[in-house]
Design a protein around this motif. Structure first.
Motif, short mmCIF file in Angstrom:
data_model
loop_
_atom_site.label_atom_id
_atom_site.label_comp_id
_atom_site.label_asym_id
_atom_site.label_seq_id
_atom_site.Cartn_x
_atom_site.Cartn_y
_atom_site.Cartn_z
N LEU A 44 -12.17 2.61 2.85
CA LEU A 44 -10.71 2.82 2.96
C LEU A 44 -10.03 1.82 3.89
N GLY A 48 -5.48 2.90 -2.08
CA GLY A 48 -4.31 2.96 -2.94
C GLY A 48 -4.66 2.28 -4.25
N ALA A 49 -4.38 2.96 -5.37
CA ALA A 49 -4.89 2.49 -6.66
C ALA A 49 -4.55 1.03 -6.99
N ALA A 163 -0.25 0.40 -0.25
CA ALA A 163 -1.12 0.81 -1.35
C ALA A 163 -0.98 -0.09 -2.57
N GLN A 196 -3.53 9.83 5.34
CA GLN A 196 -2.80 8.64 4.87
C GLN A 196 -1.29 8.81 5.04
N GLY A 235 2.46 9.27 -5.96
CA GLY A 235 1.85 8.21 -6.76
C GLY A 235 0.78 8.78 -7.68
N ALA A 236 -0.05 7.92 -8.23
CA ALA A 236 -1.14 8.36 -9.11
C ALA A 236 -2.28 7.36 -9.05
N ASN A 247 -4.22 12.34 -8.39
CA ASN A 247 -3.67 11.73 -7.17
C ASN A 247 -4.35 12.43 -5.99
N LYS A 248 -4.02 12.00 -4.81
CA LYS A 248 -4.65 12.51 -3.59
C LYS A 248 -4.72 14.03 -3.57
O1 MRU Z 1 -7.82 7.70 -1.11
P1 MRU Z 1 -6.60 6.81 -1.23
O2 MRU Z 1 -5.90 6.62 0.06
O3 MRU Z 1 -6.92 5.51 -1.92
O4 MRU Z 1 -5.62 7.63 -2.19
C1 MRU Z 1 -4.42 7.01 -2.58
C2 MRU Z 1 -3.54 7.88 -3.39
O5 MRU Z 1 -3.85 8.99 -3.73
C3 MRU Z 1 -2.24 7.26 -3.82
O6 MRU Z 1 -1.25 8.22 -3.97
C4 MRU Z 1 -2.44 6.54 -5.15
O7 MRU Z 1 -3.53 5.67 -5.10
C5 MRU Z 1 -1.22 5.78 -5.55
S1 MRU Z 1 -0.95 4.36 -4.55
C6 MRU Z 1 0.41 3.54 -5.15
#
Ligand code: MRU
Length: 342
Positions: A44, A48-49, A163, A196, A235-236, A247-248
């Protein structure tokens, strides 16, 4: 002004902001190899996707720099090895697979030896990054009418500049509303277990001068009940063609609360997050992370060492809870027949 989460270093390494250190310290790291990028994704440092996809594409380039003089077969063999390693770093965000597949396809279609293929890949990784930046802006423009002067927006996790390659997805309409002189208040779910929301979203909003209020995840329902939230934008990590999306962890609870209280609930994502191969959310792989992330806060044990803990990093929200999707194509409703994946 939003922050920039990634860049090429002068020597061609992948320069990242190490997101584990925020908000206490802004530390930049130059990742010199594909292995270092895979490790940064797993731990981490970059997350973020969309950003994971961009970092992986750039990691392929950084990781094959030394092989430029190699014959084509040797270069491609190493490229495939690194793509497999990077692709296994995290399972849920489809952007990772999408970016790596695109890079491998481009390599296969480029004639010549290591040097020619490498140069083409460097341009492609930069394109992936720049396209994401443009998609973020279009998402922001699509969402701007949803954020009038005085709007109170609730968000979860971090779907902002940290992200993505640009101004974020869920935060993009907020940045543009702020730039347009509208007063916006953002409620930021802290987003346990690794915070986050509190650490990253609040940090980048404060940095941009946008008023924000961090809340415990459990406070969202009560705020909605008191009519203090006008809309939710999240987000997704992966959207199935029927609109179910991952999503998270905690996003699903938020969606149920929003529907119950009549609060509009939007999911913002670039089309690279739509998995055209997936009919519904049942097929989305959900990352299970170490139980210790739940049992510790900022490194300190807050549960008995002997207690078990479950740590699914994502959940799936059924499409029926989503008022509309904000993508780079505008305000959309499923079914999604095409992502950018074909
Ligand atoms: O575990 P993470 O911090 O990578 O999770 C990120 C999320 O869940 C964000 O909402 C998602 O990736 C969209 S980022 C534009």
């Amino acid at each position: 002004m939003s922050v920039q989460a990634i860049a090429w270093s002068p020597s061609g390494a992948v320069r990242i902001v190490d997101q584990r250190a925020l908000p206490e310290a802004r530390i930049e790291r130059d990742l010199e190899s594909g292995e270092a990028v895979a490790d940064a994704i797993r731990t981490l440092q970059v997350r973020g996707a969309p950003l994971i996809g961009i970092a992986a594409a750039m990691g392929l380039v950084a990781g094959t720099r030394e092989l430029r003089a190699a014959p084509r077969e040797g270069f491609l063999a190493r490229l495939h090895e690194l793509a497999a390693l990077l692709g296994a770093a995290r399972p849920t965000a489809v952007n990772l697979r999408w970016a790596l597949d695109r890079m491998v396809r481009v390599a296969a279609a480029t004639p010549g030896g290591g040097a020619a293929v490498w140069e083409r890949l460097q341009a492609e990784a930069t394109d992936i990054w720049e396209e994401d930046r443009a998609m973020c802006r279009r998402i922001g423009e699509a969402g701007l009418p949803l954020v009038p002067d005085g709007a109170k927006v609730l968000t979860h996790c971090n779907a902002g500049a940290l992200a993505t390659g640009g101004i974020g997805t869920a935060l993009a309409p907020i940045y543009l509303a702020h730039d347009a002189g509208r007063r916006v208040e953002v409620f930021v779910d802290e987003t346990r277990p690794v915070l986050q929301g509190a650490r990253l979203t609040a940090w980048e909003l404060v940095h941009a001068g946008i008023p924000c209020t961090v809340i415990a995840d459990g406070a969202a329902g009560s705020l909605m009940r008191q009519a203090k939230v006008d809309l939710v934008i999240v987000g997704a990590d992966r959207i199935a063609t029927n609109g179910d999306f991952a999503n998270k962890i905690g996003t699903y609870s938020l969606a149920v609360l929003a529907l119950h209280h009549g609060v509009p609930f939007y999911c913002a994502a670039p089309s690279s997050t739509i998995d055209v191969a997936l009919a519904d959310g049942g097929g989305i792989p959900i990352e299970q992370r170490a139980p210790d992330e739940v049992k510790r806060v900022a490194g300190r044990l807050v549960a008995p060492a002997e207690a078990g803990a479950l740590n699914p990093a994502f959940d799936v929200t059924p499409a029926r809870y989503v008022t509309a999707f904000l993508t780079d194509r505008g305000l959309e409703h499923p079914p999604f027949r095409d992502g950018t994946q074909r």
